[in-house]
Design a protein around this motif. Structure first.
Motif, PDB file in Angstrom:
ATOM      1  N   HIS A 459     -13.263 -40.005   8.638  1.00 24.22           N
ATOM      2  CA  HIS A 459     -14.251 -38.966   8.930  1.00 24.22           C
ATOM      3  C   HIS A 459     -14.000 -37.660   8.179  1.00 24.22           C
ATOM      4  CE1 HIS A 459     -14.189 -41.214  13.034  1.00 24.22           C
ATOM      5  NE2 HIS A 459     -14.962 -41.845  12.167  1.00 24.22           N
ATOM      6  N   PRO A 460     -13.745 -37.708   6.886  1.00 26.21           N
ATOM      7  CA  PRO A 460     -13.604 -36.455   6.157  1.00 26.21           C
ATOM      8  C   PRO A 460     -14.943 -35.745   6.012  1.00 26.21           C
ATOM      9  CG  PRO A 460     -13.645 -38.261   4.614  1.00 26.21           C
ATOM     10  CD  PRO A 460     -13.646 -38.872   5.992  1.00 26.21           C
ATOM     11  N   ILE A 461     -14.877 -34.490   5.581  1.00 25.86           N
ATOM     12  CA  ILE A 461     -16.068 -33.703   5.266  1.00 25.86           C
ATOM     13  C   ILE A 461     -16.081 -33.505   3.752  1.00 25.86           C
ATOM     14  CG2 ILE A 461     -17.217 -31.484   5.560  1.00 25.86           C
ATOM     15  CD1 ILE A 461     -15.715 -31.315   8.295  1.00 25.86           C
ATOM     16  N   ILE A 462     -17.142 -33.917   3.088  1.00 26.63           N
ATOM     17  CA  ILE A 462     -17.216 -33.881   1.626  1.00 26.63           C
ATOM     18  C   ILE A 462     -18.340 -32.939   1.201  1.00 26.63           C
ATOM     19  CG2 ILE A 462     -17.635 -35.244  -0.459  1.00 26.63           C
ATOM     20  CD1 ILE A 462     -16.575 -37.683   1.086  1.00 26.63           C
ATOM     21  N   PHE A 463     -17.971 -31.880   0.474  1.00 26.10           N
ATOM     22  CA  PHE A 463     -18.951 -30.974  -0.121  1.00 26.10           C
ATOM     23  C   PHE A 463     -19.042 -31.289  -1.612  1.00 26.10           C
ATOM     24  CE2 PHE A 463     -17.521 -28.508   3.565  1.00 26.10           C
ATOM     25  CZ  PHE A 463     -18.709 -28.000   4.061  1.00 26.10           C
ATOM     26  N   VAL A 464     -20.202 -31.714  -2.092  1.00 24.87           N
ATOM     27  CA  VAL A 464     -20.426 -31.926  -3.520  1.00 24.87           C
ATOM     28  C   VAL A 464     -21.254 -30.760  -4.033  1.00 24.87           C
ATOM     29  CG1 VAL A 464     -21.438 -33.395  -5.288  1.00 24.87           C
ATOM     30  CG2 VAL A 464     -20.306 -34.420  -3.317  1.00 24.87           C
ATOM     31  N   ILE A 465     -20.651 -29.964  -4.900  1.00 26.79           N
ATOM     32  CA  ILE A 465     -21.346 -28.798  -5.448  1.00 26.79           C
ATOM     33  C   ILE A 465     -22.149 -29.248  -6.657  1.00 26.79           C
ATOM     34  CG2 ILE A 465     -21.060 -26.483  -6.410  1.00 26.79           C
ATOM     35  CD1 ILE A 465     -18.389 -26.346  -4.882  1.00 26.79           C
ATOM     36  N   ASN A 466     -23.445 -29.322  -6.479  1.00 22.77           N
ATOM     37  CA  ASN A 466     -24.355 -29.806  -7.518  1.00 22.77           C
ATOM     38  C   ASN A 466     -24.884 -28.614  -8.306  1.00 22.77           C
ATOM     39  OD1 ASN A 466     -26.345 -30.887  -9.101  1.00 22.77           O
ATOM     40  ND2 ASN A 466     -27.634 -31.616  -7.419  1.00 22.77           N
ATOM     41  N   ASN A 467     -24.166 -28.307  -9.419  1.00 23.23           N
ATOM     42  CA  ASN A 467     -24.665 -27.256 -10.310  1.00 23.23           C
ATOM     43  C   ASN A 467     -24.998 -27.830 -11.683  1.00 23.23           C
ATOM     44  OD1 ASN A 467     -22.029 -27.697 -11.041  1.00 23.23           O
ATOM     45  ND2 ASN A 467     -21.323 -25.620 -10.601  1.00 23.23           N
ATOM     46  N   ASP A 468     -25.368 -29.116 -11.688  1.00 18.19           N
ATOM     47  CA  ASP A 468     -26.001 -29.761 -12.839  1.00 18.19           C
ATOM     48  C   ASP A 468     -25.114 -29.789 -14.082  1.00 18.19           C
ATOM     49  OD1 ASP A 468     -27.918 -31.104 -14.253  1.00 18.19           O
ATOM     50  OD2 ASP A 468     -29.191 -29.359 -14.622  1.00 18.19           O
ATOM     51  N   GLY A 469     -23.910 -30.347 -13.932  1.00 16.28           N
ATOM     52  CA  GLY A 469     -23.118 -30.568 -15.139  1.00 16.28           C
ATOM     53  C   GLY A 469     -21.706 -30.030 -15.062  1.00 16.28           C
ATOM     54  N   TYR A 470     -21.058 -30.008 -16.219  1.00 14.12           N
ATOM     55  CA  TYR A 470     -19.657 -29.598 -16.327  1.00 14.12           C
ATOM     56  C   TYR A 470     -19.579 -28.082 -16.476  1.00 14.12           C
ATOM     57  CZ  TYR A 470     -18.718 -34.560 -17.101  1.00 14.12           C
ATOM     58  OH  TYR A 470     -18.629 -35.922 -16.967  1.00 14.12           O
ATOM     59  N   THR A 471     -19.518 -27.404 -15.344  1.00 13.77           N
ATOM     60  CA  THR A 471     -19.600 -25.943 -15.349  1.00 13.77           C
ATOM     61  C   THR A 471     -18.348 -25.312 -15.949  1.00 13.77           C
ATOM     62  OG1 THR A 471     -21.027 -26.027 -13.420  1.00 13.77           O
ATOM     63  CG2 THR A 471     -20.010 -23.915 -13.918  1.00 13.77           C
ATOM     64  N   VAL A 472     -17.174 -25.863 -15.691  1.00 15.36           N
ATOM     65  CA  VAL A 472     -15.960 -25.308 -16.304  1.00 15.36           C
ATOM     66  C   VAL A 472     -16.074 -25.348 -17.822  1.00 15.36           C
ATOM     67  CG1 VAL A 472     -13.490 -25.638 -16.633  1.00 15.36           C
ATOM     68  CG2 VAL A 472     -14.459 -25.888 -14.372  1.00 15.36           C
ATOM     69  N   GLU A 473     -16.502 -26.490 -18.344  1.00 14.04           N
ATOM     70  CA  GLU A 473     -16.638 -26.601 -19.789  1.00 14.04           C
ATOM     71  C   GLU A 473     -17.721 -25.653 -20.311  1.00 14.04           C
ATOM     72  OE1 GLU A 473     -16.033 -29.092 -17.752  1.00 14.04           O
ATOM     73  OE2 GLU A 473     -14.100 -29.704 -18.607  1.00 14.04           O
ATOM     74  N   ARG A 474     -18.807 -25.510 -19.565  1.00 12.03           N
ATOM     75  CA  ARG A 474     -19.855 -24.561 -19.980  1.00 12.03           C
ATOM     76  C   ARG A 474     -19.301 -23.146 -20.064  1.00 12.03           C
ATOM     77  NH1 ARG A 474     -24.675 -27.490 -19.556  1.00 12.03           N
ATOM     78  NH2 ARG A 474     -24.915 -28.818 -17.708  1.00 12.03           N
ATOM     79  N   SER A 475     -18.387 -22.810 -19.139  1.00 14.08           N
ATOM     80  CA  SER A 475     -17.828 -21.459 -19.126  1.00 14.08           C
ATOM     81  C   SER A 475     -16.897 -21.213 -20.312  1.00 14.08           C
ATOM     82  CB  SER A 475     -17.065 -21.210 -17.819  1.00 14.08           C
ATOM     83  OG  SER A 475     -15.829 -21.897 -17.802  1.00 14.08           O
ATOM     84  N   ILE A 476     -16.349 -22.299 -20.874  1.00 12.66           N
ATOM     85  CA  ILE A 476     -15.419 -22.171 -21.999  1.00 12.66           C
ATOM     86  C   ILE A 476     -16.148 -22.253 -23.333  1.00 12.66           C
ATOM     87  CG2 ILE A 476     -13.422 -23.245 -23.144  1.00 12.66           C
ATOM     88  CD1 ILE A 476     -12.568 -24.262 -20.352  1.00 12.66           C
ATOM     89  N   HIS A 477     -17.053 -23.230 -23.441  1.00 15.06           N
ATOM     90  CA  HIS A 477     -17.708 -23.451 -24.734  1.00 15.06           C
ATOM     91  C   HIS A 477     -18.955 -24.312 -24.527  1.00 15.06           C
ATOM     92  CE1 HIS A 477     -17.869 -23.944 -29.134  1.00 15.06           C
ATOM     93  NE2 HIS A 477     -18.232 -25.193 -28.892  1.00 15.06           N
ATOM     94  N   GLY A 478     -20.031 -23.935 -25.179  1.00 13.62           N
ATOM     95  CA  GLY A 478     -21.240 -24.752 -25.183  1.00 13.62           C
ATOM     96  C   GLY A 478     -22.010 -24.757 -23.887  1.00 13.62           C
ATOM     97  N   PRO A 479     -22.433 -23.590 -23.381  1.00 14.95           N
ATOM     98  CA  PRO A 479     -23.160 -23.581 -22.105  1.00 14.95           C
ATOM     99  C   PRO A 479     -24.428 -24.425 -22.113  1.00 14.95           C
ATOM    100  CG  PRO A 479     -23.293 -21.436 -23.204  1.00 14.95           C
ATOM    101  CD  PRO A 479     -22.266 -22.235 -23.936  1.00 14.95           C
ATOM    102  N   GLU A 480     -25.051 -24.600 -23.262  1.00 12.87           N
ATOM    103  CA  GLU A 480     -26.261 -25.416 -23.350  1.00 12.87           C
ATOM    104  C   GLU A 480     -26.023 -26.689 -24.154  1.00 12.87           C
ATOM    105  OE1 GLU A 480     -28.844 -24.792 -21.597  1.00 12.87           O
ATOM    106  OE2 GLU A 480     -28.127 -22.844 -20.882  1.00 12.87           O
ATOM    107  N   ALA A 481     -24.786 -26.992 -24.472  1.00 11.38           N
ATOM    108  CA  ALA A 481     -24.495 -28.166 -25.298  1.00 11.38           C
ATOM    109  C   ALA A 481     -24.738 -29.450 -24.510  1.00 11.38           C
ATOM    110  CB  ALA A 481     -23.052 -28.120 -25.780  1.00 11.38           C
TER     111      ALA A 481
END
Length: 557
Positions: A459-481
């Motif tokens: 019975h865990p609680i699972i939060f899936v943060i749906n922000n449409d893609g690899y946000t860490v990578e977008r923050s480093i390089h290629g936000p629209e790649a």
């Protein structure tokens, strides 16, 4: 059931002696008959996983809560699938026993071209690979089995590192003698003269300091020194901070806790208090790029007393063979207590002005509001598991309540690790509430293990943060790649697709009001798995990640 005591039974008895109650893995023809031994054992439960990588992640999570874990795969294809998870355990000092069921000894000796090999007659390619990511390795034979099992299991326990056992299919059923001596022996105390020399050298240095601070990290929990750390902090009155890898090793509601230090991204007070300290008691700390904001710490080694599992170092002086727990206890007994005012302690609970909390029902969810609401949702004794990326850096800023265990993987940083790890952390202690925070990109790598959670009625609680893609990578390089894009899934439907019927509740939240309603309902629905899809904008990210993305981008140039 065989009445003959065997090598396989000896191995599982020793695992049980270490407190292991669940063994993870995937069946294969080279381990099937050994799995029968596990199934027959009265103190062990087999937990089959969807794949071997997930099994390794689950074992890692189990060990972080329970102290040690084990998994079984088949030769070649199975063990190579698991090697990434074992490498993470090695990097972050997690004791996991990796058992590989392999072809019969005679087949290996004759170099036959059997399945799950490279077809070159050599059977040691994969054990050589594991040599790079484990602290000890062995191939069991009829002559060496009992001695070798004991040897590698002791290394796993004492060194807090994964080990590798190659178990040929014809060896586990050979007769063996039952153990007559305990596997673990009481560790010898450090020589009294070494302790006295350490105290005589360090106490004057610490007492002379005008602005001392304790900085603690993850090795405190790996080596079970949380109680000794608390004893030292309260005996001295010193302010204490942790790094994010060790978040939760000290009660964050304690009046001496001043925050999670991250180099130049820390708050002004915390950064100045740590960087300008004239004496830092560094307890179980390993400074890595992701927890120091690209090695931006401002203190120098001259001010540090390093307290590690191997001993104590101060400048050029070394005291070896002193356990972390013993060192902390001895220092606690020899140092004078100081008051909070003279030490300029502003606890983290007083560093931020507490604003009245409200829910703007129709407002679109943002990262900022999500983490504010999660902060209120997390309770004492919870286990919080945060995947590397948006989730880890968002959760890093959330103050934890007493006795909350925080699980992350900032050094190895394998995205998707935390979902199978939550299977392990929950099985390790069914009495505690487990809260998983994971991004959509990471979720897509390992989501299958939800089916195992449902099968095991967890019975865990699972939060899936749906922000449409690899946000860490977008923050480093290629936000629209395009390489940072992923296919949009109907995340809230996943538990149903994976076999859930009445033992789960699923929610999709896009507004503050919807999330607030879900949180309220989850507090009442504690006997089912709870799954929450949290929808935010694509480039919305925690403030810390915004800064770190620029730091990592510069570091990669």
């Amino acid at each position: 059931m065989s009445t003959t005591y065997t090598v396989g039974r000896y191995l599982v008895d020793r695992l049980g002696e270490l407190g292991i109650r669940h063994i993870f893995g995937v069946p294969g023809d080279y381990n099937l008959s050994f799995l029968d031994t596990i199934i027959e054992h009265p103190g062990l439960e087999w937990v089959g996983n969807c794949n071997e990588l997930n099994a390794a992640y689950a074992a890692d999570g189990y060990a972080r809560i329970h102290g040690i874990a084990a998994l079984v795969t088949t030769f070649g294809v199975g063990e190579l699938s698991a090697v990434n998870g074992i490498a993470g355990s090695r990097a972050e000092q997690v004791p996991v026993v990796k058992i590989t069921g392999s072809p019969a000894s005679k087949i290996a000796e004759e170099g036959r071209l059997v399945h799950h090999t490279l077809g070159d007659g050599s059977f040691d390619h994969f054990s050589k690979m594991y040599k790079e990511v484990t602290a000890a390795q062995t191939t069991l034979t009829g002559a060496n089995a009992m001695e070798e099992i004991d040897r590698v299991l002791r290394i796993c326990w004492y060194e807090k590192a994964p080990v590798y056992i190659n178990l040929p299919v014809d060896i586990h059923a050979l007769p063996a003698k039952q153990p007559t001596e305990p596997l673990l022996k009481e560790e010898p105390l450090a020589p009294i003269n070494s302790i006295n020399q350490m105290l005589e050298t360090l106490i004057p240095v610490i007492e002379k300091a005008k602005s001392p601070v304790i900085l603690a990290d993850y090795q405190v929990s790996r080596f079970h020194a949380e109680g000794a750390l608390k004893k030292l902090a309260e005996a001295t009155g010193f302010p204490i901070a942790t790094l994010s890898m060790g978040k939760g090793v000290f009660n964050e509601e304690h009046p001496q806790f001043i925050g999670v230090y991250s180099g130049k991204t820390s708050s002004d007070y915390l950064r100045n208090r740590v960087d300008n300290a004239d004496c830092i008691l560094s307890v179980g700390v390993r400074l890595t790029d992701s927890i120091t904001s690209g090695f931006s710490q401002g203190f120098t080694d001259n001010s540090i007393i390093h307290i590690s599992p191997e001993g104590v170092n101060y400048r050029e002086i070394k005291f070896s063979n002193l356990s972390m727990e013993e060192t902390l206890n001895q220092l606690a007994g020899g140092l004078k207590k100081r008051d909070a005012q003279s030490l300029n302690i502003i606890p983290v609970t007083m560093q931020q002005k507490e604003e009245p909390f409200y829910v703007a029902e129709d407002h679109t969810l943002t990262q900022k509001r999500f983490w504010e609401m999660v902060r209120l949702f997390i309770q004492k004794n919870d286990v919080v598991i945060a995947d590397q990326g948006t989730s880890f850096f968002g959760a890093q800023s959330v103050p934890l309540k007493e006795n909350v265990t925080y699980v992350g993987q900032p050094l190895w940083g394998s995205i998707g690790y935390t979902l199978p790890a939550t299977l392990g952390t929950q099985l390790a202690d069914l009495s505690r509430r487990n809260i998983l925070l994971i991004g959509d990109g990471a979720f897509q790598l390992t989501f299958q293990e939800i089916s195992t959670m449902l099968r095991e009625n967890l019975h865990p609680i699972i939060f899936v943060i749906n922000n449409d893609g690899y946000t860490v990578e977008r923050s480093i390089h290629g936000p629209e790649a395009p390489y940072n894009d992923i296919k949009m899934w109907r995340y809230a439907d996943i538990p149903s697709v994976l076999g859930g019927y009445r033992n789960f509740k699923s929610y999709k939240t896009t507004t503050e009001g919807e999330l607030a309603d879900a949180l309220k309902d989850m507090a009442q629905s504690q006997d089912v798995l709870r799954f929450v899809e949290v929808v935010t904008q694509k480039m919305d990210m925690p403030e810390l990640l915004t800064v770190l993305g620029k730091i990592f981008a510069a570091q990669n140039d």
